[in-house]
Design a protein around this motif. Structure first.
Motif, PDB file in Angstrom:
ATOM      1  N   MET A   1       0.852  -1.187   0.000  1.00 22.47           N
ATOM      2  CA  MET A   1       0.000   0.000   0.000  1.00 22.47           C
ATOM      3  C   MET A   1       0.890   1.240   0.000  1.00 22.47           C
ATOM      4  SD  MET A   1      -2.865   1.128   2.812  1.00 22.47           S
ATOM      5  CE  MET A   1      -3.595   2.763   2.804  1.00 22.47           C
ATOM      6  N   HIS A   2       0.666   2.138  -0.943  1.00 27.30           N
ATOM      7  CA  HIS A   2       1.464   3.358  -1.076  1.00 27.30           C
ATOM      8  C   HIS A   2       0.654   4.540  -0.562  1.00 27.30           C
ATOM      9  CE1 HIS A   2       4.002   6.178  -3.853  1.00 27.30           C
ATOM     10  NE2 HIS A   2       4.241   6.370  -2.575  1.00 27.30           N
ATOM     11  N   VAL A   3       1.183   5.238   0.445  1.00 28.25           N
ATOM     12  CA  VAL A   3       0.526   6.398   1.044  1.00 28.25           C
ATOM     13  C   VAL A   3       1.335   7.642   0.737  1.00 28.25           C
ATOM     14  CG1 VAL A   3      -0.188   7.504   3.196  1.00 28.25           C
ATOM     15  CG2 VAL A   3      -0.521   5.049   2.893  1.00 28.25           C
ATOM     16  N   LEU A   4       0.656   8.669   0.262  1.00 28.16           N
ATOM     17  CA  LEU A   4       1.277   9.965   0.009  1.00 28.16           C
ATOM     18  C   LEU A   4       0.839  10.924   1.106  1.00 28.16           C
ATOM     19  CD1 LEU A   4       2.803  12.049  -1.757  1.00 28.16           C
ATOM     20  CD2 LEU A   4       0.636  12.392  -3.002  1.00 28.16           C
ATOM     21  N   ILE A   5       1.824  11.490   1.827  1.00 27.78           N
ATOM     22  CA  ILE A   5       1.549  12.504   2.839  1.00 27.78           C
ATOM     23  C   ILE A   5       1.946  13.861   2.274  1.00 27.78           C
ATOM     24  CG2 ILE A   5       2.069  13.366   5.154  1.00 27.78           C
ATOM     25  CD1 ILE A   5       2.800  10.547   5.986  1.00 27.78           C
ATOM     26  N   LEU A   6       0.978  14.735   2.144  1.00 31.18           N
ATOM     27  CA  LEU A   6       1.258  16.114   1.755  1.00 31.18           C
ATOM     28  C   LEU A   6       1.613  16.856   3.039  1.00 31.18           C
ATOM     29  CD1 LEU A   6      -1.776  16.584  -0.666  1.00 31.18           C
ATOM     30  CD2 LEU A   6       0.571  15.906  -1.243  1.00 31.18           C
ATOM     31  N   GLY A   7       2.902  17.165   3.207  1.00 32.91           N
ATOM     32  CA  GLY A   7       3.355  17.559   4.529  1.00 32.91           C
ATOM     33  C   GLY A   7       4.009  18.914   4.622  1.00 32.91           C
ATOM     34  N   GLY A   8       5.026  18.954   5.489  1.00 29.72           N
ATOM     35  CA  GLY A   8       5.690  20.198   5.804  1.00 29.72           C
ATOM     36  C   GLY A   8       5.382  20.705   7.192  1.00 29.72           C
ATOM     37  N   THR A   9       4.473  20.036   7.908  1.00 29.84           N
ATOM     38  CA  THR A   9       4.083  20.450   9.246  1.00 29.84           C
ATOM     39  C   THR A   9       4.646  19.486  10.289  1.00 29.84           C
ATOM     40  OG1 THR A   9       2.047  19.142   9.115  1.00 29.84           O
ATOM     41  CG2 THR A   9       1.914  21.449   8.415  1.00 29.84           C
TER      42      THR A   9
END
Length: 254
Positions: A1-9
């Motif tokens: 399972m591939h999870v993308l985290i849009l982050g920076g926090t």
């Protein structure tokens, strides 16, 4: 399972830390690249924009992403709407991770508003020496206030246009209450301007402002796109991903 985290926090880094090394899970954290020396999360990291909602959707397809967590800053409204559009276009589940906003305590003099431009209109009636803690973006909203003096705190140096009379303080949280008290006293601040970012790292300025009897102009955060589920902390986001990973494992066995 591939999870993308849009982050920076901080919350995005904590989520990556919780998930890193999970069996059966591929993890990619994406940073916008607006900070020169970002704090990197655990696992794989990509830096830079996607090219709008269509570019993000293409990246999701090309990299076989199974789930997306929008853990961007509460004021990264454009990215959040791009994430919602891309998730809908690719039929990939999306979760928003948002730290709770601040709540005014008794005795705090809050002046809430919806934008930096509205905040700028309020300032001449509130004071003359402004502590501006809204980051390096958007200073153009205050550029015409020549009669006011600004202390601008940000991680990286701001770019023009910006207020003519200002001092730049390059610093990164977390901050302390004693430090914020001293900063307000040393610079003779009489108004504080902040975004409702939430979290503990920068909250001491609110306590210090209340103790000093200073008004605080608070810019309300944008709303999360309609229909997107929201959790307030990384632990619940990790459980959401764990549940989806478990479901995917069951389907693979079947």
């Amino acid at each position: 399972m591939h999870v993308l985290i849009l982050g920076g926090t901080t919350e995005a880094r904590r989520l990556a830390e919780l998930l890193h090394g999970t069996r059966g899970l591929e993890l990619t954290s994406s940073l916008a690249g607006r900070v020169a020396s970002p704090r990197l999360p655990s696992g794989d990291v990509r830096v830079g924009g996607f090219g709008g909602a269509e570019g993000l959707a293409a990246w999701i397809r090309d990299h076989a992403v199974d789930a997306v967590v929008d853990a961007t800053h509460p004021f990264a409204g454009t990215m959040s709407f791009h994430a919602a559009e891309a998730a809908a276009a690719t039929h990939v589940p999306l979760l928003a991770l948002r730290r709770p906003g601040w709540v005014p305590a008794e005795g705090e003099q809050w002046h809430e508003t919806g934008s930096l431009e509205e905040a700028a209109l309020m300032l001449p009636a509130l004071g003359r020496r402004i502590f501006l803690t809204t980051g390096r973006m958007g200073l153009s909203a205050f550029a015409a206030l020549d009669d006011l003096w600004f202390l601008v705190r940000s991680v990286d140096a701001p770019e023009a246009p910006h207020p003519r009379s200002m001092e730049i303080l390059l610093d990164r949280g977390p901050f302390t209450r004693d430090g914020e008290r001293e900063l307000l006293r040393r610079h003779r601040i009489d108004v504080v301007v902040t975004k409702d970012s939430g979290g503990a790292a920068t909250a001491p300025k609110l306590t210090a402002s209340r103790e000093a009897g200073l008004p605080v102009v608070v810019i309300r955060r944008p709303s999360v796109p309609e229909g997107v589920s929201v959790v307030p902390d990384p632990e619940r986001a990790a459980r959401w991903i764990g549940h989806r990973l478990e479901q995917q494992s069951f389907r693979a066995i079947d």
